[in-house]
Each structure stands twice: as structure tokens, then as C-alpha cells.
Design a protein around this motif. Sequence first.
Motif, PDB file in Angstrom:
ATOM      1  N   GLU A 110      30.842  65.570  66.400  1.00 24.55           N
ATOM      2  CA  GLU A 110      31.322  66.139  65.155  1.00 24.55           C
ATOM      3  C   GLU A 110      31.740  65.005  64.232  1.00 24.55           C
ATOM      4  O   GLU A 110      32.483  64.107  64.617  1.00 24.55           O
ATOM      5  CB  GLU A 110      32.510  67.068  65.414  1.00 24.55           C
ATOM      6  CG  GLU A 110      32.158  68.325  66.185  1.00 24.55           C
ATOM      7  CD  GLU A 110      31.303  69.276  65.367  1.00 24.55           C
ATOM      8  OE1 GLU A 110      31.530  69.367  64.147  1.00 24.55           O
ATOM      9  OE2 GLU A 110      30.411  69.912  65.936  1.00 24.55           O
ATOM     10  N   CYS A 111      31.280  65.064  62.985  1.00 26.81           N
ATOM     11  CA  CYS A 111      31.447  63.902  62.122  1.00 26.81           C
ATOM     12  C   CYS A 111      32.908  63.608  61.793  1.00 26.81           C
ATOM     13  O   CYS A 111      33.272  62.459  61.564  1.00 26.81           O
ATOM     14  CB  CYS A 111      30.629  64.074  60.838  1.00 26.81           C
ATOM     15  SG  CYS A 111      31.117  65.455  59.796  1.00 26.81           S
ATOM     16  N   GLU A 112      33.780  64.648  61.793  1.00 25.46           N
ATOM     17  CA  GLU A 112      35.186  64.376  61.479  1.00 25.46           C
ATOM     18  C   GLU A 112      35.836  63.456  62.506  1.00 25.46           C
ATOM     19  O   GLU A 112      36.807  62.772  62.209  1.00 25.46           O
ATOM     20  CB  GLU A 112      35.998  65.679  61.414  1.00 25.46           C
ATOM     21  CG  GLU A 112      35.541  66.644  60.343  1.00 25.46           C
ATOM     22  CD  GLU A 112      34.615  67.691  60.914  1.00 25.46           C
ATOM     23  OE1 GLU A 112      34.648  68.820  60.434  1.00 25.46           O
ATOM     24  OE2 GLU A 112      33.866  67.363  61.851  1.00 25.46           O
ATOM     25  N   CYS A 124      31.487  64.296  55.341  1.00 23.15           N
ATOM     26  CA  CYS A 124      31.818  65.038  56.561  1.00 23.15           C
ATOM     27  C   CYS A 124      32.666  66.267  56.238  1.00 23.15           C
ATOM     28  O   CYS A 124      32.541  67.308  56.876  1.00 23.15           O
ATOM     29  CB  CYS A 124      32.574  64.132  57.536  1.00 23.15           C
ATOM     30  SG  CYS A 124      31.517  62.972  58.433  1.00 23.15           S
ATOM     31  N   LYS A 125      33.510  66.132  55.249  1.00 18.43           N
ATOM     32  CA  LYS A 125      34.404  67.230  54.870  1.00 18.43           C
ATOM     33  C   LYS A 125      33.663  68.337  54.131  1.00 18.43           C
ATOM     34  O   LYS A 125      33.876  69.526  54.397  1.00 18.43           O
ATOM     35  CB  LYS A 125      35.534  66.674  53.997  1.00 18.43           C
ATOM     36  CG  LYS A 125      36.520  67.723  53.503  1.00 18.43           C
ATOM     37  CD  LYS A 125      37.609  67.063  52.660  1.00 18.43           C
ATOM     38  CE  LYS A 125      38.577  68.091  52.087  1.00 18.43           C
ATOM     39  NZ  LYS A 125      39.614  67.438  51.235  1.00 18.43           N
ATOM     40  N   LYS A 175      29.493  69.213  56.170  1.00 15.18           N
ATOM     41  CA  LYS A 175      29.665  69.038  57.614  1.00 15.18           C
ATOM     42  C   LYS A 175      28.367  69.269  58.384  1.00 15.18           C
ATOM     43  O   LYS A 175      28.001  68.485  59.261  1.00 15.18           O
ATOM     44  CB  LYS A 175      30.753  69.993  58.113  1.00 15.18           C
ATOM     45  CG  LYS A 175      31.016  69.904  59.605  1.00 15.18           C
ATOM     46  CD  LYS A 175      32.136  70.857  60.004  1.00 15.18           C
ATOM     47  CE  LYS A 175      32.386  70.815  61.501  1.00 15.18           C
ATOM     48  NZ  LYS A 175      33.471  71.745  61.900  1.00 15.18           N
ATOM     49  N   HIS A 176      27.663  70.346  58.073  1.00 14.17           N
ATOM     50  CA  HIS A 176      26.444  70.677  58.817  1.00 14.17           C
ATOM     51  C   HIS A 176      25.402  69.574  58.674  1.00 14.17           C
ATOM     52  O   HIS A 176      24.792  69.142  59.660  1.00 14.17           O
ATOM     53  CB  HIS A 176      25.880  72.006  58.323  1.00 14.17           C
ATOM     54  CG  HIS A 176      24.612  72.412  59.014  1.00 14.17           C
ATOM     55  ND1 HIS A 176      24.593  72.917  60.296  1.00 14.17           N
ATOM     56  CD2 HIS A 176      23.311  72.356  58.613  1.00 14.17           C
ATOM     57  CE1 HIS A 176      23.343  73.170  60.654  1.00 14.17           C
ATOM     58  NE2 HIS A 176      22.551  72.831  59.654  1.00 14.17           N
ATOM     59  N   ASN A 235      26.544  66.330  60.566  1.00 16.92           N
ATOM     60  CA  ASN A 235      26.399  66.459  62.018  1.00 16.92           C
ATOM     61  C   ASN A 235      24.936  66.325  62.432  1.00 16.92           C
ATOM     62  O   ASN A 235      24.614  65.750  63.470  1.00 16.92           O
ATOM     63  CB  ASN A 235      26.956  67.801  62.493  1.00 16.92           C
ATOM     64  CG  ASN A 235      28.470  67.806  62.548  1.00 16.92           C
ATOM     65  OD1 ASN A 235      29.098  66.766  62.697  1.00 16.92           O
ATOM     66  ND2 ASN A 235      29.071  68.976  62.421  1.00 16.92           N
TER      67      ASN A 235
END
Length: 242
Positions: A153-155, A228-229, A232-233, A236
Motif C-alpha cells: 500500500e503506497c501510504e 498516494c493520498k 491511491k488505486h 498501488n
Amino acid sequence: MEIIVKNKLKLIKWLSLDHVFILQHVQANQLITSLHYRELMDMTGKDRVVIKLLDIIIGNGENVCRNFLNLLKNDDVNELYPELREWTKTVDTKETATTTRQPGIKVNSNISASDGSVVYSPIITGASLGSIEMNMTLAPLSLTRSDQKPGRECEHRTIQDYEKFLKENTSLLVQRVKNIDPVIDDLDLHVESVANVRAKPTDQNKMRELLTYVNCESIAKDLFNALCKHEKHLMNELLSSY
């Protein structure tokens, strides 16, 4: 396929001018697998990368070759390759091949899926076939997708070179980022720079302009986190093959 084989040396010469750029488009259009994409990105020598890419395209059959040639006709793709652009104008990619169909053939197929794989039912049209039998077996999931690739997950993901990541994915980011305004809001850019980005007429132009201001690792990291915020999709997806 024959067109690519006959013009392979020319394609190697043209596409080697910016092999990373064409790889982004090929991946975005799903002409190669994520595994092949990672393999190509890890290779050294731009000529070798393009040769391997063309071999993969040729090996994937006539339809993939045709889709690849149609991709090369796209102005967004061939803008960096003037000679390629002129050549594609002479290429006819219309499907001319015909398939001889033999009626009354019984088709047996065994299909299985496991560990989160998905089976889609095939659609068969324009053919005179006999009965079709498909035995489908679904194995229980041993792991969820998130369990298979922890920390993707990028976060929660850190990378060594944010500038490199953004550069290698420029084409996909320009094409697919849609929430560009909130991304800009999260960045600490000069007022004039922000105005220049917002003045662009389309999201693609805004994203392309925004990337020109990524001139240091700190800005690259801030942009990465903002994407990322708000995307997100997409992020990722990019990270899964990085």
C-alpha cells in the motif's frame, strides 16, 4: 507479426531513443505482463530492452502485435519518435487473417483458479462448434491479495529514489491522474508554479506541467505522497510492478 519482424531493426533504432517511455505505454495498454515489465525495467542497454520487448510482443501472437502497432500510431506515443510517426502512417493494421472453422468439434477444457485468481467465462462467437465441456475447480484462498504482498500500500511504502519513480512512470501518471487539483493543493510550490499548472486546459497537461517542477528529491517525495493520498488505486498499481 510479419510487419514487426520485417521492420524490427528500424523499430529498435526508433524506440531506443526513449525506451522507458514506450515501456510505460505498453504496460498501460496491458500488452505485456507485470513480470515482463519488471524484467525489462531491470535490464541495462536500451537496445537490448527494445529487442526483448519486441520479442515478447511477437511471441504473444498476432492480436498483440496488431494492438502494439495501433499503439504506435497514437500521437501521444509517437510524439518522441518522428521517423516512427511517419512510418506508422504507411502501416495497415486492419485484421485480414481469416480462420478456417471446422464444425462439429467437441471441445474439452479444464480450468482452475487458486490464491485469489479469477476465472472468467469465455465468449465464443462466429464459430460452428460442437458441444463444449468445461470442468472448473476453484481452490480455497490461502491468502488474501493484501496478505500476499504485505507493505505494498503506497501510504506505507518508502522507495529509495522518488524522482526516478516519477520519471519512469511519467507517461502513466500523465494519462491517468484525474484528481490533479487536490494533489497540487498538497504541494509546497511557488505561487507562480501553481498558477502555471492550473492554467493548463486538461488534467493531462496539468500533470505534465507539474512534473516539470520536480527538480529535487524532497519535492518528488511530497508529490509521491500526495498522489498516494488522492490517486491511491493508481499508485498501488504502479508500485506493484516497481
